[in-house]
Enzyme design. Structure first.
Site, PDB file in Angstrom:
ATOM      1  N   LYS A  50       0.776  -1.198  -0.115  1.00 50.93           N
ATOM      2  CA  LYS A  50      -0.215   0.111  -0.030  1.00 50.93           C
ATOM      3  C   LYS A  50       0.566   0.996   0.394  1.00 50.93           C
ATOM      4  O   LYS A  50       0.638   2.762  -0.881  1.00 50.93           O
ATOM      5  CB  LYS A  50      -1.302   0.051   0.959  1.00 50.93           C
ATOM      6  CG  LYS A  50      -0.571   0.421   2.534  1.00 50.93           C
ATOM      7  CD  LYS A  50      -0.999   0.437   3.351  1.00 50.93           C
ATOM      8  CE  LYS A  50      -0.388  -0.095   4.935  1.00 50.93           C
ATOM      9  NZ  LYS A  50       0.025   1.775   4.889  1.00 50.93           N
ATOM     10  N   THR A  51       2.261   1.527   0.586  1.00 48.94           N
ATOM     11  CA  THR A  51       3.037   2.571   0.508  1.00 48.94           C
ATOM     12  C   THR A  51       3.768   2.883  -1.164  1.00 48.94           C
ATOM     13  O   THR A  51       2.908   4.389  -0.737  1.00 48.94           O
ATOM     14  CB  THR A  51       4.141   2.538   1.753  1.00 48.94           C
ATOM     15  OG1 THR A  51       3.147   2.198   3.105  1.00 48.94           O
ATOM     16  CG2 THR A  51       4.723   3.289   2.010  1.00 48.94           C
ATOM     17  N   ASP A 236      -3.931   6.850   4.986  1.00 49.30           N
ATOM     18  CA  ASP A 236      -3.609   6.605   5.327  1.00 49.30           C
ATOM     19  C   ASP A 236      -4.176   5.654   6.141  1.00 49.30           C
ATOM     20  O   ASP A 236      -4.390   6.841   6.908  1.00 49.30           O
ATOM     21  CB  ASP A 236      -2.113   6.280   5.459  1.00 49.30           C
ATOM     22  CG  ASP A 236      -0.996   4.984   4.830  1.00 49.30           C
ATOM     23  OD1 ASP A 236      -1.878   4.246   4.794  1.00 49.30           O
ATOM     24  OD2 ASP A 236      -0.319   5.055   5.937  1.00 49.30           O
ATOM     25  N   GLU A 237      -4.689   4.235   6.734  1.00 49.80           N
ATOM     26  CA  GLU A 237      -5.245   3.727   7.003  1.00 49.80           C
ATOM     27  C   GLU A 237      -5.579   4.041   7.520  1.00 49.80           C
ATOM     28  O   GLU A 237      -6.376   4.961   9.027  1.00 49.80           O
ATOM     29  CB  GLU A 237      -3.749   4.270   8.651  1.00 49.80           C
ATOM     30  CG  GLU A 237      -2.383   3.844   8.548  1.00 49.80           C
ATOM     31  CD  GLU A 237      -2.256   2.158   8.141  1.00 49.80           C
ATOM     32  OE1 GLU A 237      -3.339   0.482   8.796  1.00 49.80           O
ATOM     33  OE2 GLU A 237      -0.970   1.555   8.380  1.00 49.80           O
ATOM     34  N   GLN A 267      -8.371  -4.942   9.765  1.00 51.73           N
ATOM     35  CA  GLN A 267      -6.855  -4.922  10.542  1.00 51.73           C
ATOM     36  C   GLN A 267      -7.517  -3.434  11.503  1.00 51.73           C
ATOM     37  O   GLN A 267      -6.997  -2.432  11.513  1.00 51.73           O
ATOM     38  CB  GLN A 267      -6.143  -4.474   9.784  1.00 51.73           C
ATOM     39  CG  GLN A 267      -5.096  -5.507   9.587  1.00 51.73           C
ATOM     40  CD  GLN A 267      -3.575  -4.988   8.285  1.00 51.73           C
ATOM     41  OE1 GLN A 267      -2.841  -5.246   8.349  1.00 51.73           O
ATOM     42  NE2 GLN A 267      -3.813  -4.852   6.385  1.00 51.73           N
ATOM     43  N   ARG A 622       1.129 -11.124  10.380  1.00 52.74           N
ATOM     44  CA  ARG A 622       3.148 -10.889  10.284  1.00 52.74           C
ATOM     45  C   ARG A 622       3.920 -11.827  10.007  1.00 52.74           C
ATOM     46  O   ARG A 622       4.842 -12.027   9.513  1.00 52.74           O
ATOM     47  CB  ARG A 622       3.378 -10.715  12.035  1.00 52.74           C
ATOM     48  CG  ARG A 622       2.037  -9.016  12.602  1.00 52.74           C
ATOM     49  CD  ARG A 622       2.226  -8.185  11.663  1.00 52.74           C
ATOM     50  NE  ARG A 622       0.852  -8.255  11.231  1.00 52.74           N
ATOM     51  CZ  ARG A 622       0.569  -7.214  10.049  1.00 52.74           C
ATOM     52  NH1 ARG A 622       1.705  -6.480   9.839  1.00 52.74           N
ATOM     53  NH2 ARG A 622      -0.464  -7.900   9.615  1.00 52.74           N
TER      54      ARG A 622
END
Length: 756
Positions: A50-51, A236-237, A267, A622
């Site tokens: 995503k970044t 973002d987020e 998330q 993770r």
């Protein structure tokens, strides 16, 4: 590096060919990058790049679409994330003057520095930090005669912060809640607090967003200016935004409707601190004509890990339909281990790490992700015993936590009242009104007398020279410590600890704060009882009698081990919440039990299980190469050992993706006094690990016997010394001739006595 992102497809540096902003991006990422006009929802799964997508989109808008950096606003949640995004944009296109890539608070602060006079503030207003806020609310409480015994400053500030995040005024807060003393008092303090801030030309951090939204609603001219400037907005987020952040973004975007938000509803794990998952779930309703792009290709984890994580998260009702996939191999199956107890669970994980570490794996490749901070202690001890270096991220080592150090200091004082260092640590814990000047005078007097500080404080003449609050509170403290010190050999270590927790006011002080931080501290304090019970059980198994001095020696080595170098090759211990955004080759998730994970709080609210399930999904994703899940049939928490039931998240996982112990389908009652098989019938009123709640019923509150109930000649029973006869009574002190031949003087309000 432990904190490297999992976006293997991300590119740095300038690219000189025509499609430089699309190179090495997958099809869906490219679609997101070239989208220019209209609302865009990018559902970016874990490890999906995503970044990279966001930074390439900003670069594409500026270099390919001719959008001025001045017209772009990108907001995120942390300064670190904002800096990383800016650095990567500049690596793509060079400097971009006028481009705002900021946190929500930083963006609002910049706006208010320009326009705050429009809402009655000077532009040189100050921003109060938490310490300043606490001072203000304390003064407000004094002004209105509200004692901090009934409402603590921390609790009041937490309510005010929650109100501001939801945009509630003091009047609205009072109206929305039941009419009682507490609500009326908080509303009164909220009004007083806000008046003080306004008088001082000050704002707190919550005000930065609240006042900016207020500015937009009150001054259309300012809003129009900012809308014309920020024609392209990225967030973002987005799943972590709260009510006021949503209103801030919506107001800025409503003119041009070029709003791109990036996030993953799977998330959203911060609802407990204000995040509203509906912001992302309802985005398409809120912004007509939204284009939705799903980034489902994962660049981090092997296939089996992703498939298992999906088999859990798909049980959530409140989510967008999506499924991560990868071009990586399926990899190893997930490994599950059901330990006999939590000690064996920690030893198993330590042994697996020892076995797997070597030439191909560094210790920093391993992470243990647990649900609660209290779980770290077992692993710290197991790793220490196995000689495995470790470091705790996102929190303190168990024995380094303030509340644990405080209680160890109290116990050291009982062991040795001449310990000035321990006394100075706890003289104002909890707050007893002992300021620096008062303490300096006590030190000076002790120096002149040549006595320890405790001896000086035990002198009634010295205490009489103090003001009322420190005099009374110090008198109670010294009396408790002196009583316990004089009869410490007559009590079990756990009894001394319980008396200190309650009679010093330490536990009550945390209870009155009534917030998440205080509850975590209470959990840690009650978990320390498990340390004590382990010690006492070990002594009993060895047919020995433990005492306070021996116990203090036993924890000295564990408590005094230095922290590891943060950069050293060491296993990482951290909570699941702290692990968001990180990745590790090998992940262990212990404590997979109902009541622990999902936690007991989840069973108290309708959407609680869904948030816990998202947290499980975050933890599983993770892992890059291997994922271990463990549980313990018996777990000791807060000094109480209970049977557990394997987590419902284990039962939801696709079994074909797992190997190791079989997950049991039978249910059982972990609260039965009999040792039942885990396949025993489940009790109808089963409440998973309800005992995990950190309440004072986990503390020995002292015997119910009073002096009036006893008389000379009565037979009593002491848990340690057995039965005996009362030889004398003197107020709170009873003299007992025990059948063993010993004569003891005991304090009635502490000693574990019962009348026979």
């Amino acid at each position: 590096m432990v904190q490297s992102k999992s976006e293997n497809n991300e590119q740095g540096g300038k690219m000189n060919h025509d499609n430089e902003f699309l190179t090495n991006l997958n099809k869906e990422q490219q679609r997101a990058v070239v989208h220019k006009e209209g609302p865009l929802l990018i559902l970016a799964g874990a490890g999906s790049g995503k970044t990279s997508t966001m930074t390439h989109r900003i670069g594409h808008l500026i270099r390919k679409e001719g959008v001025s950096p001045y017209n772009i606003l990108a907001v995120t949640f942390t300064n670190k994330a904002a800096k990383e995004m800016r650095d990567r944009v500049e690596a793509l296109i060079g400097e971009a003057p006028g481009l705002w890539i900021l946190t929500f608070h930083s963006a609002c602060l910049r706006i208010l520095r320009i326009y705050s006079d429009r809402i009655g503030y000077d532009r040189n207003f100050v921003v109060y930090d938490p310490a300043d806020q606490k001072t203000v609310i304390k003064n407000c409480m004094k002004e209105h005669g509200i004692e901090d015994k009934k409402l603590t400053p921390a609790y009041v500030l937490s309510i005010i912060s929650d109100c501001k995040e939801k945009g509630l005024t003091p009047d609205e807060y009072e109206t929305n809640n039941s009419d009682n003393f507490r609500v009326r008092s908080i509303a009164l303090l909220y009004r007083s607090y806000q008046r003080t801030l306004k008088t001082n030309n000050a704002m707190d951090f919550d005000d930065l967003i609240l006042r900016t939204v207020e500015l937009f609603s009150r001054d259309r001219e300012v809003l129009t200016q900012l809308q014309n400037r920020f024609q392209y907005i990225m967030v973002d987020e987005y799943q972590d935004t709260n009510t006021m952040q949503y209103r801030f973004i919506r107001a800025l975007a409503e003119a041009h409707n070029n709003l791109c938000v990036v996030g993953d509803d799977d998330q959203c794990i911060y609802q407990w601190r204000g995040a509203d998952i509906n912001n992302i779930l309802d985005f398409e309703k809120d912004f007509a004509g939204t284009k939705v792009i799903k980034l489902e290709q994962n660049y981090r984890s092997h296939g089996n890990i992703l498939a298992a994580a999906h088999s859990v998260i798909e049980h959530n009702i409140g989510r967008k339909a999506k499924k991560l996939w990868t071009e990586k191999e399926k990899g190893e199956k997930l490994k599950y281990y059901r330990a006999d107890d939590d000690k064996e669970e920690a030893r198993y994980i330590a042994a697996e790490i020892r076995k797997l570490s070597g030439i191909d794996r560094m210790l920093s490749d391993f992470a243990v992700l647990y649900r609660t901070n209290t779980q770290s202690r077992r692993f710290e001890e197991a790793f220490t015993n196995a000689g495995i270096p470790y470091r705790v991220l996102g929190g303190h080592r168990y024995y380094d936590r303030k509340e644990v150090k405080d209680m160890v200091a109290y116990m050291r004082l009982v062991q040795n009242p001449a310990d000035d260092l321990s006394l100075e640590r706890i003289i104002n814990e909890p707050k007893r009104g002992v300021g620096d000047k008062t303490l300096a005078k006590i030190r000076a007097l002790a120096l002149v007398r040549g006595e320890p500080l405790f001896a000086v404080l035990s002198d009634p003449d010295v205490l009489d020279g103090l003001s009322d609050k420190p005099r009374q509170s110090l008198k109670r403290m010294t009396e408790v410590i002196l009583e316990l010190a004089q009869s410490k050999e007559e009590f079990a270590v756990s009894e001394i600890y319980d008396a200190l927790l309650l009679r010093t006011g330490y536990f009550q002080g945390l209870e009155e704060q009534n917030n998440i931080e205080a509850e975590t501290r209470m959990e840690n304090l009650l978990e320390f009882k498990t340390v004590i019970y382990d010690y006492e059980k070990g002594k009993a198994d060895a047919s020995e009698t433990g005492n306070l001095s021996d116990f203090m020696e036993s924890i000295a080595l564990m408590a005094e081990v230095d922290n590891h170098d943060p950069e050293e090759n060491a296993v990482v211990l951290m909570t699941l919440h702290s692990a968001k955004g990180l990745e590790f080759p090998v992940v262990f998730m212990p404590g997979m039990e109902d009541g622990l994970f999902p936690g007991w709080r989840a069973f108290e609210k309708p959407d609680g299980i869904e948030e816990e399930r998202r947290l499980c999904y975050v933890g599983m994703t993770r892992a890059k190469e291997a994922l271990y899940l463990t549980s313990a049939e018996l777990r000791t928490i807060y000094g109480k050992t209970e049977y557990t039931r394997e987590s419902q998240f284990l039962r939801e996982m696709d079994r074909s993706l797992m190997e190791g112990d079989a997950i049991r389908q039978g249910k059982f009652n972990p609260y039965s006094s009999e040792k039942e098989s885990p396949d025993a019938a489940n009790a109808p009123d089963f409440r998973p690990f309800a005992g995990l709640r950190p309440t004072r019923d986990r503390i020995h509150t002292g015997p119910s016997l009073k002096g009036a109930e006893l008389a000379e000649g009565d037979r009593i029973r002491h848990t340690k010394f057995g039965q005996g006869v009362i030889a004398a009574l003197d107020g709170n002190v009873v003299t007992v001739d025990f059948d063993s031949g010993e004569r003891k003087k005991l304090a009635l309000d502490i000693a574990p006595l019962e009348k026979v």
